[in-house]
Design an enzyme around this catalytic site. Structure first.
Site, short mmCIF file in Angstrom:
data_model
loop_
_atom_site.label_atom_id
_atom_site.label_comp_id
_atom_site.label_asym_id
_atom_site.label_seq_id
_atom_site.Cartn_x
_atom_site.Cartn_y
_atom_site.Cartn_z
N VAL A 179 0.74 -1.22 -0.04
CA VAL A 179 -0.09 0.04 -0.11
C VAL A 179 0.74 1.30 0.05
CG1 VAL A 179 -1.72 1.18 1.20
CG2 VAL A 179 -1.84 -1.10 1.08
N SER A 200 12.22 -4.71 6.09
CA SER A 200 12.00 -5.91 6.51
C SER A 200 10.97 -6.90 5.91
CB SER A 200 11.71 -5.69 8.06
OG SER A 200 10.58 -4.96 8.11
N THR A 201 9.90 -6.27 5.25
CA THR A 201 8.81 -6.83 4.45
C THR A 201 8.91 -6.19 2.92
OG1 THR A 201 7.32 -5.43 5.58
CG2 THR A 201 7.79 -7.77 6.23
N ASP A 222 14.71 2.35 10.31
CA ASP A 222 13.60 2.14 11.24
C ASP A 222 12.91 3.41 11.03
OD1 ASP A 222 12.43 0.97 13.74
OD2 ASP A 222 13.00 3.07 14.17
N ALA A 260 4.48 -1.25 9.23
CA ALA A 260 3.95 -2.22 10.35
C ALA A 260 4.17 -3.44 10.08
CB ALA A 260 2.60 -1.73 10.28
N THR A 277 -6.98 -0.30 10.72
CA THR A 277 -7.33 -1.48 9.72
C THR A 277 -8.78 -1.68 10.65
OG1 THR A 277 -7.09 -3.99 9.88
CG2 THR A 277 -6.03 -2.81 11.87
N TYR A 295 -2.60 -8.17 16.20
CA TYR A 295 -2.32 -7.16 15.42
C TYR A 295 -3.33 -5.95 15.45
CZ TYR A 295 -2.98 -4.87 10.60
OH TYR A 295 -3.08 -4.16 9.50
N LYS A 352 -3.09 -1.90 16.57
CA LYS A 352 -3.42 -0.75 15.35
C LYS A 352 -4.48 -0.01 16.49
CE LYS A 352 -1.29 -1.15 11.54
NZ LYS A 352 -0.62 -0.45 10.73
N ARG A 376 -15.96 -10.80 2.66
CA ARG A 376 -14.88 -9.74 2.86
C ARG A 376 -15.18 -8.59 1.63
NH1 ARG A 376 -14.60 -12.20 6.45
NH2 ARG A 376 -13.01 -12.90 7.79
N1 UDP Z 1 -9.17 -17.42 2.93
C1 UDP Z 1 -9.24 -18.54 2.31
N2 UDP Z 1 -8.02 -19.40 1.95
C2 UDP Z 1 -6.78 -18.67 1.89
C3 UDP Z 1 -6.67 -17.29 2.33
C4 UDP Z 1 -7.88 -16.79 2.95
O1 UDP Z 1 -10.35 -19.05 2.40
O2 UDP Z 1 -6.02 -19.35 1.65
C5 UDP Z 1 -10.14 -16.77 3.29
C6 UDP Z 1 -10.28 -16.12 4.81
O3 UDP Z 1 -10.54 -17.17 5.78
C7 UDP Z 1 -10.90 -14.66 4.78
C8 UDP Z 1 -11.00 -14.36 3.22
O4 UDP Z 1 -10.52 -15.23 2.89
O5 UDP Z 1 -12.35 -15.19 5.08
C9 UDP Z 1 -10.05 -13.20 3.19
O6 UDP Z 1 -8.76 -13.40 3.88
P1 UDP Z 1 -7.64 -12.37 3.64
O7 UDP Z 1 -6.40 -13.08 4.53
O8 UDP Z 1 -7.17 -12.27 2.41
O9 UDP Z 1 -8.00 -11.22 4.49
P2 UDP Z 1 -8.31 -10.88 5.86
O10 UDP Z 1 -9.82 -10.79 5.70
O11 UDP Z 1 -8.12 -11.83 7.04
O12 UDP Z 1 -7.80 -9.74 6.19
#
Ligand code: UDP
Length: 335
Positions: free
Chosen positions: A23, A45-46, A62, A83, A125, A149, A153, A227
């Site tokens: 981002v 670091s990432t 840092d 972060a 977040t 996490y 935040k 989501r």
């Molecule tokens: N998810 C999944 N398989 C994966 C990765 C994620 O089914 O390999 C699902 C996860 O359980 C969530 C949605 O996809 O319901 C979005 O997950 P992501 O990690 O992308 O974002 P989050 O909502 O956790 O920030």
């Protein structure tokens, strides 16, 4: 790259912490295109050094430590992306998150205060809300994070509120829902990938055999979790608007999402359509701490910042991520 819809504001001299990350790099690129002067601070670091956009000054280090000396030069603001952001890791190694996120941010706030840096835009977040009682989620929803996490935040958001009030800092926290897509050569490439869309696309490239669907017994239409996927350029543009609308002594908090939810199965289907790959999927256990539905109410950002997401179509978001994935693989493995 399109520049026509970019928010315009008077040029500012800005520090972007974490500007070599996903981002942060998109935001730094959009800030430069809007005419701002950008110094990226990232400890790599990432992040990736080659993700720092052309035209940005890059200081490796840092975030807080570097800002402490850098901000003495006189900056108009800081956009703080740097972060730790892996939910699972935050549960196994909480100290890394309290130190890496909370302590670093406190030290950054102290540096801003010491040097009179007037503006802060902070990457918050949806994880600050935890298991929501309502969908879509407004900013007034209770904040009860279910993982370390999100807790870190939220703690930073609390600290920012008090610093803004006491020291006249103009602060805006932006609470991201599920960021996806790419912008030109800037996209998502984590060494440890946990996010759904990049994982599904790794099946299409052959890096994985199949995708696991974490839970098919949620109280949703197809049983998989829902989501709110927001395009990274729409997200970045909200940061530019936040800089303009920040007001001394105030801490504004906005949710950023499209307001439309997509299930895991819908995402996989969109990826199949975009890539033309069958993308095998297998149902697995729910992932701990995953709520059934997370969708943003972003009315506040629309009303107060004048923000409007432009790239809300899931297939379009996936198509941008897919193009980035292919370009990046081609660059990493030349024929
Ligand atoms: N998810 C999944 N398989 C994966 C990765 C994620 O089914 O390999 C699902 C996860 O359980 C969530 C949605 O996809 O319901 C979005 O997950 P992501 O990690 O992308 O974002 P989050 O909502 O956790 O920030």
């Amino acid at each position: 790259m399109p520049t026509d819809t970019m928010p315009q504001s008077k040029p500012m001299k800005l520090v972007v912490t974490g500007g070599a990350g996903y981002v942060g790099s998109v935001c730094a690129a959009r800030l430069l295109e809007a005419g701002h002067e950008v110094t990226v601070v990232d400890d790599l670091s990432t992040g990736h050094a080659d993700a720092v956009p052309d035209g940005a000054r890059f200081v490796e280090g840092d975030a807080a430590e570097t800002a402490r000396t850098l901000l003495a030069d006189g900056f108009d603001g800081v956009l703080h992306f740097a972060a730790k952001s892996l939910v699972g890791e935050s549960m196994q190694d909480p100290g890394k998150y309290w130190h890496g996120n909370v302590l670093t941010s406190l030290r950054l706030l102290d540096a801003m205060r010491a040097h009179g840096t007037p503006r802060l835009v902070f990457s918050s977040t949806a994880a600050t809300y935890g298991e929501p009682e309502t969908a879509p989620i407004p900013e007034s929803a209770a904040t009860r994070p279910t993982n370390t996490y999100g807790a870190t935040k939220l703690a930073i958001d609390h600290a920012i509120s008090t610093y803004a009030r006491a020291h006249g800092i103009a602060a805006v926290s932006l609470r991201y829902f599920n960021v996806a897509g790419a912008y030109g050569r800037f996209g998502e490439r984590h060494t440890t990938e946990t996010h759904l869309i990049p994982i599904v696309l790794q099946v299409a490239t052959g890096e994985r055999d199949q995708v696991q669907i974490f839970g098919e017994d949620y109280p949703t239409e197809d049983g998989t979790a829902i989501r709110d996927y927001i395009h990274v350029t729409d997200l970045a543009d909200a940061h530019l608007l936040a800089l303009e609308h920040a007001r001394a002594g105030e801490h504004q908090i906005y949710n950023l999402g499209n307001g439309t939810g997509f299930s895991v199965r819908q995402v996989i289907e969109a990826c199949r359509e975009v890539t033309g790959h069958p993308i095998p999927a297998a149902v697995a256990q729910r992932r701990a701490g995953d709520p059934a539905v997370l969708v943003a109410a972003s009315d506040q950002a629309r009303q107060r910042l004048g923000w409007k997401p432009e790239r809300t179509d899931l297939a379009g978001i996936v198509a941008d991520a897919w193009r980035f994935t292919q370009d990046h693989r081609a660059a990493a493995h030349p024929a």
